[in-house]
Design a protein around this motif. Structure first.
Motif, PDB file in Angstrom:
ATOM      1  N   ALA A   1      -2.853 -25.088  20.254  1.00  0.00           N
ATOM      2  CA  ALA A   1      -2.538 -26.927  20.000  1.00  0.00           C
ATOM      3  C   ALA A   1      -1.810 -26.075  18.659  1.00  0.00           C
ATOM      4  N   ILE A   2      -2.170 -25.799  17.802  1.00  0.00           N
ATOM      5  CA  ILE A   2      -1.415 -25.784  16.352  1.00  0.00           C
ATOM      6  C   ILE A   2      -0.027 -24.827  16.879  1.00  0.00           C
ATOM      7  N   ARG A   3       0.339 -24.081  17.171  1.00  0.00           N
ATOM      8  CA  ARG A   3       1.518 -23.712  17.387  1.00  0.00           C
ATOM      9  C   ARG A   3       2.558 -24.586  18.660  1.00  0.00           C
ATOM     10  N   SER A   4       1.816 -25.672  19.283  1.00  0.00           N
ATOM     11  CA  SER A   4       1.969 -26.772  19.645  1.00  0.00           C
ATOM     12  C   SER A   4       2.882 -27.241  18.852  1.00  0.00           C
ATOM     13  N   LEU A   5       3.136 -27.914  17.296  1.00  0.00           N
ATOM     14  CA  LEU A   5       3.026 -28.582  16.367  1.00  0.00           C
ATOM     15  C   LEU A   5       3.580 -27.906  15.499  1.00  0.00           C
ATOM     16  N   CYS A   6       3.682 -26.425  14.857  1.00  0.00           N
ATOM     17  CA  CYS A   6       3.930 -26.125  13.887  1.00  0.00           C
ATOM     18  C   CYS A   6       4.621 -24.455  14.054  1.00  0.00           C
ATOM     19  N   GLU A   7       4.696 -23.791  12.717  1.00  0.00           N
ATOM     20  CA  GLU A   7       4.599 -22.412  12.609  1.00  0.00           C
ATOM     21  C   GLU A   7       3.983 -21.936  11.199  1.00  0.00           C
ATOM     22  N   THR A   8       3.091 -23.457  11.061  1.00  0.00           N
ATOM     23  CA  THR A   8       2.251 -22.542   9.799  1.00  0.00           C
ATOM     24  C   THR A   8       1.132 -21.614  10.256  1.00  0.00           C
ATOM     25  N   PRO A   9       1.028 -20.499   9.533  1.00  0.00           N
ATOM     26  CA  PRO A   9       0.065 -19.463   9.133  1.00  0.00           C
ATOM     27  C   PRO A   9      -1.023 -19.777   9.665  1.00  0.00           C
ATOM     28  N   ILE A  10      -2.642 -19.086  11.026  1.00  0.00           N
ATOM     29  CA  ILE A  10      -3.206 -19.603  11.284  1.00  0.00           C
ATOM     30  C   ILE A  10      -4.251 -17.970  11.295  1.00  0.00           C
ATOM     31  N   LEU A  11      -5.279 -18.667  10.238  1.00  0.00           N
ATOM     32  CA  LEU A  11      -6.156 -17.433  10.259  1.00  0.00           C
ATOM     33  C   LEU A  11      -7.313 -17.882  11.138  1.00  0.00           C
ATOM     34  N   CYS A  12      -7.904 -17.303  12.181  1.00  0.00           N
ATOM     35  CA  CYS A  12      -8.676 -17.682  12.773  1.00  0.00           C
ATOM     36  C   CYS A  12      -9.987 -16.094  13.115  1.00  0.00           C
ATOM     37  N   THR A  13     -11.786 -16.472  12.540  1.00  0.00           N
ATOM     38  CA  THR A  13     -12.541 -15.866  12.740  1.00  0.00           C
ATOM     39  C   THR A  13     -13.459 -16.620  13.712  1.00  0.00           C
ATOM     40  N   LEU A  14     -14.228 -15.306  14.268  1.00  0.00           N
ATOM     41  CA  LEU A  14     -15.387 -15.953  14.857  1.00  0.00           C
ATOM     42  C   LEU A  14     -17.010 -15.695  14.381  1.00  0.00           C
ATOM     43  N   SER A  15     -17.847 -16.802  14.810  1.00  0.00           N
ATOM     44  CA  SER A  15     -19.083 -15.771  14.560  1.00  0.00           C
ATOM     45  C   SER A  15     -20.154 -15.609  16.470  1.00  0.00           C
ATOM     46  N   VAL A  16     -20.068 -14.016  15.831  1.00  0.00           N
ATOM     47  CA  VAL A  16     -20.732 -13.693  17.228  1.00  0.00           C
ATOM     48  C   VAL A  16     -21.658 -12.647  16.566  1.00  0.00           C
ATOM     49  N   TYR A  17     -22.349 -12.215  18.155  1.00  0.00           N
ATOM     50  CA  TYR A  17     -23.497 -11.188  18.011  1.00  0.00           C
ATOM     51  C   TYR A  17     -23.449 -10.151  17.317  1.00  0.00           C
ATOM     52  N   SER A  18     -24.651  -9.235  16.542  1.00  0.00           N
ATOM     53  CA  SER A  18     -24.112  -8.107  16.383  1.00  0.00           C
ATOM     54  C   SER A  18     -23.455  -6.759  16.882  1.00  0.00           C
ATOM     55  N   ASP A  19     -23.378  -6.855  18.415  1.00  0.00           N
ATOM     56  CA  ASP A  19     -22.647  -6.469  18.870  1.00  0.00           C
ATOM     57  C   ASP A  19     -20.755  -6.591  19.351  1.00  0.00           C
ATOM     58  N   GLY A  20     -20.484  -7.251  18.859  1.00  0.00           N
ATOM     59  CA  GLY A  20     -19.637  -8.422  18.745  1.00  0.00           C
ATOM     60  C   GLY A  20     -19.538  -9.198  20.013  1.00  0.00           C
ATOM     61  N   LYS A  21     -20.107  -9.202  20.772  1.00  0.00           N
ATOM     62  CA  LYS A  21     -19.864 -10.158  21.799  1.00  0.00           C
ATOM     63  C   LYS A  21     -19.693 -11.799  21.442  1.00  0.00           C
ATOM     64  N   CYS A  22     -19.333 -12.794  21.514  1.00  0.00           N
ATOM     65  CA  CYS A  22     -19.168 -13.565  21.092  1.00  0.00           C
ATOM     66  C   CYS A  22     -19.805 -14.708  21.926  1.00  0.00           C
ATOM     67  N   TYR A  23     -20.918 -16.300  21.340  1.00  0.00           N
ATOM     68  CA  TYR A  23     -21.560 -16.457  22.385  1.00  0.00           C
ATOM     69  C   TYR A  23     -21.499 -16.973  23.117  1.00  0.00           C
ATOM     70  N   PHE A  24     -19.711 -17.402  23.060  1.00  0.00           N
ATOM     71  CA  PHE A  24     -19.685 -18.973  24.374  1.00  0.00           C
ATOM     72  C   PHE A  24     -19.549 -17.872  25.144  1.00  0.00           C
ATOM     73  N   ASP A  25     -17.302 -16.943  24.883  1.00  0.00           N
ATOM     74  CA  ASP A  25     -17.324 -16.218  26.078  1.00  0.00           C
ATOM     75  C   ASP A  25     -16.318 -15.183  25.284  1.00  0.00           C
ATOM     76  N   GLY A  26     -16.183 -14.055  25.468  1.00  0.00           N
ATOM     77  CA  GLY A  26     -15.628 -13.321  25.065  1.00  0.00           C
ATOM     78  C   GLY A  26     -16.050 -12.256  24.184  1.00  0.00           C
ATOM     79  N   SER A  27     -15.827 -11.054  23.236  1.00  0.00           N
ATOM     80  CA  SER A  27     -15.881 -10.242  22.267  1.00  0.00           C
ATOM     81  C   SER A  27     -15.454 -10.678  21.454  1.00  0.00           C
ATOM     82  N   ALA A  28     -15.370 -10.235  20.616  1.00  0.00           N
ATOM     83  CA  ALA A  28     -14.495 -10.166  18.970  1.00  0.00           C
ATOM     84  C   ALA A  28     -13.139  -9.130  19.220  1.00  0.00           C
ATOM     85  N   GLU A  29     -13.502  -7.575  19.766  1.00  0.00           N
ATOM     86  CA  GLU A  29     -12.468  -7.150  20.605  1.00  0.00           C
ATOM     87  C   GLU A  29     -11.568  -7.716  21.460  1.00  0.00           C
ATOM     88  N   GLU A  30     -11.597  -8.362  21.989  1.00  0.00           N
ATOM     89  CA  GLU A  30     -11.248  -9.493  22.858  1.00  0.00           C
ATOM     90  C   GLU A  30      -9.854 -10.223  21.893  1.00  0.00           C
TER      91      GLU A  30
END
Length: 265
Positions: free
Chosen positions: A137-166
């Motif tokens: 969504a952001i990239r469809s509008l601009c080239e402003t820098p993006i910092l993206c961080t997730l909240s994850v379980y201790s093993d790196g798995k995400c609460y919804f889907d995927g993992s920190a590594e992915e």
């Protein structure tokens, strides 16, 4: 600041800000209210907090979308437009739900761009798919820098889907300029996830913005966090050694925590 300039800037250690919600509660915001509405009625409380983070050494300030612009806060730090999870999981492959999420994030990003943010902080995300939608969504509008961080379980798995590594493998290719984790836990429990993301992300900078340890809930419902600034910084030193270059604090941290982290630069 361009994306290229932001990437170069992130080659050395920089300080993010600390907690907002718990600090507003300490300043008098009642439990259970909409913080955005409360801040509209108490703008000086937010401004004072952000100025305290600036004085402590924060180089990126996470701003609410409704009033914390560079006129109010000052220009010595980058202003990050804050975006987060909707709290509703989107199943990978559900095109209709994904398009709806794109519209939601694009609407928010447009307002933040109009307000003049220097970068986007997409934080406390619960799954890789919603990160993808926010970045697209952001990239469809601009080239402003993006910092993206997730909240994850201790093993790196995400609460919804995927993992920190992915996320670290995938999101830079979609337009994220820095990736990492925030909230989740204290810095003493983040080392393995930070190392995992650092390996997976290649040259993309890694951010770590943990809580001040694990909270204890009092009889009145208040969260009391286990770490003081000294212990917090000692563990943040280990996260820096594990590959994190953007260092800050989430729940339970204060300007004193950020000031103590100046020694890590």
């Amino acid at each position: 600041m361009t994306r290229t300039e932001f990437s170069a800037w992130c080659k050395t250690v920089h300080l993010l800000d600390g907690a907002t919600g718990s600090m507003l509660r300490r300043a008098g915001m009642p439990a259970g209210v909409c913080s955005e509405t409360w801040i509209l009625d108490h703008p000086q409380t937010l401004i004072a907090l952000q100025r305290a983070y600036l004085a402590a050494g924060s180089e990126i300030i996470y701003a609410p979308t409704f009033g914390a612009n560079r006129v109010l806060v000052g220009t010595s730090a980058l202003l990050a437009g804050d975006m987060t999870t909707t709290g509703r999981p989107v199943t990978p492959g559900d095109d209709s739900a994904y398009e709806t999420l794109l519209e939601i994030y694009r609407e928010q990003a447009e307002a933040l761009l109009e307000a003049g943010v220097d970068l986007f902080a997409v934080e406390t995300m619960m799954g890789v798919t919603e990160c993808m939608a926010a970045i697209e969504a952001i990239r469809s509008l601009c080239e402003t820098p993006i910092l993206c961080t997730l909240s994850v379980y201790s093993d790196g798995k995400c609460y919804f889907d995927g993992s920190a590594e992915e996320a670290a493998e995938l999101l830079p290719g979609l337009g994220a300029d820095a990736v990492g984790i925030n909230c989740s836990s204290g810095p003493d429990q983040m080392g393995s996830v930070v190392r995992m993301m650092h390996r997976a992300a290649g040259d993309t900078p890694i951010a770590a913005k943990p809580n001040a340890g694990l909270p204890t809930i009092t009889e009145t419902g208040e969260a009391v966090y286990s770490m003081g600034p000294g212990d917090f910084v000692r563990h943040m030193q280990a996260l820096k050694a594990s590959g994190a270059a953007l260092l800050g604090g989430c729940c339970g941290t204060t300007p004193e925590f950020i000031a103590a982290m100046r020694s890590l630069k």
